[in-house]
Design a protein around this motif. Structure first.
Motif, short mmCIF file in Angstrom:
data_model
loop_
_atom_site.label_atom_id
_atom_site.label_comp_id
_atom_site.label_asym_id
_atom_site.label_seq_id
_atom_site.Cartn_x
_atom_site.Cartn_y
_atom_site.Cartn_z
N THR A 19 -17.81 8.42 4.19
CA THR A 19 -16.67 8.69 3.30
C THR A 19 -15.44 7.89 3.72
O THR A 19 -14.73 7.36 2.88
CB THR A 19 -16.35 10.19 3.30
N THR A 22 -16.15 4.03 2.87
CA THR A 22 -16.39 3.65 1.47
C THR A 22 -15.53 4.38 0.46
O THR A 22 -15.38 3.92 -0.66
CB THR A 22 -17.86 3.88 1.10
N LYS A 24 -16.43 7.12 -0.89
CA LYS A 24 -17.37 7.84 -1.75
C LYS A 24 -17.58 9.26 -1.22
O LYS A 24 -17.15 9.61 -0.13
CB LYS A 24 -18.72 7.11 -1.81
N SER A 25 -18.31 10.05 -1.97
CA SER A 25 -18.51 11.46 -1.66
C SER A 25 -19.38 11.69 -0.43
O SER A 25 -20.31 10.92 -0.16
CB SER A 25 -19.15 12.15 -2.87
N TYR A 47 -20.35 0.83 -6.46
CA TYR A 47 -20.77 0.62 -5.08
C TYR A 47 -20.91 -0.87 -4.80
O TYR A 47 -21.57 -1.59 -5.54
CB TYR A 47 -22.13 1.28 -4.82
#
Length: 155
Positions: A19, A22, A24-25, A47
């Protein structure tokens, strides 16, 4: 009990690392992949190649830790990691997203499950009508992965 706690902390650290690097989750690394494979394919444009490779590496490490200390099976992590790897490969020239995803799903799932027909079926049905168009390439990827994995296991 101590190993389970240490494995849980390491899993959390891997998810936090993903996380942080990036944006992201956490769920992409933490869970089996059953509920996150659809959003991964739907948001594949968000991505980068580096993020996908990092996801493959960290998800694989998290899966190894999970098998050592928690419950779980090989099917959904294999589908998810293979799909993420296939999406990373789809950035190569001449390989579209659907084909890369299907090849990755088929190849990695047969390496883990040792069930070639089932893995071709997984990759094909996961993509619906688009899966039928890439089925020949999935069959080739599954056969190559199965043969290579069988040869490596004999060593």
């Amino acid at each position: 009990m101590t190993i389970t706690v240490v494995a849980g902390v390491l899993l959390g650290a891997l998810a936090l690392l993903f996380t942080t690097l990036t944006g992201k989750s956490l769920s992409a690394v933490l869970y089996s992949g059953e509920s996150t494979i659809g959003p991964l394919l739907a948001d594949h444009a968000g991505y980068s190649v580096g993020a996908l490779v990092l996801l493959v590496v960290l998800k694989s490490l998290a899966y190894c830790l999970s098998l050592s200390a928690f419950r779980g099976g090989p099917v959904f992590p294999a589908l998810f990691v293979g799909g993420a790897g296939g999406l990373a490969l789809s950035h190569l020239p001449g390989l579209d997203t659907t084909t890369g995803f299907a090849i990755g799903v088929g190849a990695l799932s047969v390496a883990m499950l040792k069930l070639p027909m089932t893995c071709v079926l997984h990759a094909t049905l996961l993509l619906g009508t688009q899966g039928l168009t890439v089925m020949p390439l999935v069959i080739v990827a599954v056969v190559v992965s199965y043969v290579v994995t069988s040869r490596i296991m004999r060593l």
